[in-house]
Scaffold this active site. Structure first.
Site: not given
Length: 176
Positions: A7, A39-41, A43
């Site tokens: 990502k 998973l945070d944007a 990250s």
């Protein structure tokens, strides 16, 4: 089916975009797969997706304590004292964390560029650490590094349990 996805920064752990963040549908066009762990944007790195409900639960549910490994670029220099604190567990506003595995590492040689690049300050050095945790609280790695005086500049998840990013370029996915 299990998918591993590298990502990129700025992509949410959901298929629909929201605000300034893009969604997974810009990268993965597979019906019936769901994210197994968020998973945070802001990250980057390994995101697992599956069409198997029990597998999704085993990966995402904190009760199974699946290890998650992160490369963390921080502002400041990693010290042995900071590593010791992380290894013992730190107290956050929502309680103490479990002990983590924490080591200082060299900057990764084969790391893709981030878009946009991290902010750099001329008078403030940066360094890298590897952190392995068994929990998954909201923004936990960022809060842990800040708690030991090392604000996170870049966060890359490199592994979840036995699954890793090896050989997977950013913005690409592969069936496991």
């Amino acid at each position: 089916m299990l998918i591993r996805f590298n990502k990129p920064y700025g992509v949410l752990s959901q298929f629909t975009p929201e605000g300034r963040w893009r969604g997974l549908k810009d990268h993965i066009d597979l019906p019936g797969v769901y994210v197994a762990g968020r998973l945070d944007a802001d990250s980057e790195g390994l995101l697992l997706l599956t069409d198997d409900g029990p597998m999704q639960a085993r990966i995402a549910d904190p009760r199974f304590k699946m290890e998650k490994t992160y490369l963390v670029q921080v502002e400041g220099m990693v010290t042995q004292a900071a590593l010791n604190q992380l290894s013992r567990g730190v107290t956050l506003n929502d309680g103490p964390t479990l002990p983590a595995f924490a080591i200082a590492v060299d900057p990764p040689a084969d790391l893709w560029p981030r878009n946009p690049p991290i902010r750099e300050r001329k008078n403030s050095p940066t360094s890298w650490l590897e952190l392995v945790i068994r929990e998954g609280r909201n923004r936990q790695v960022r809060r842990m590094s800040a708690a030991v005086g090392l604000p996170t500049l870049r966060l890359i998840r490199t592994a979840v349990g036995p699954y890793n990013l090896d050989g997977l370029p950013t913005s690409t996915w592969q069936q496991v």
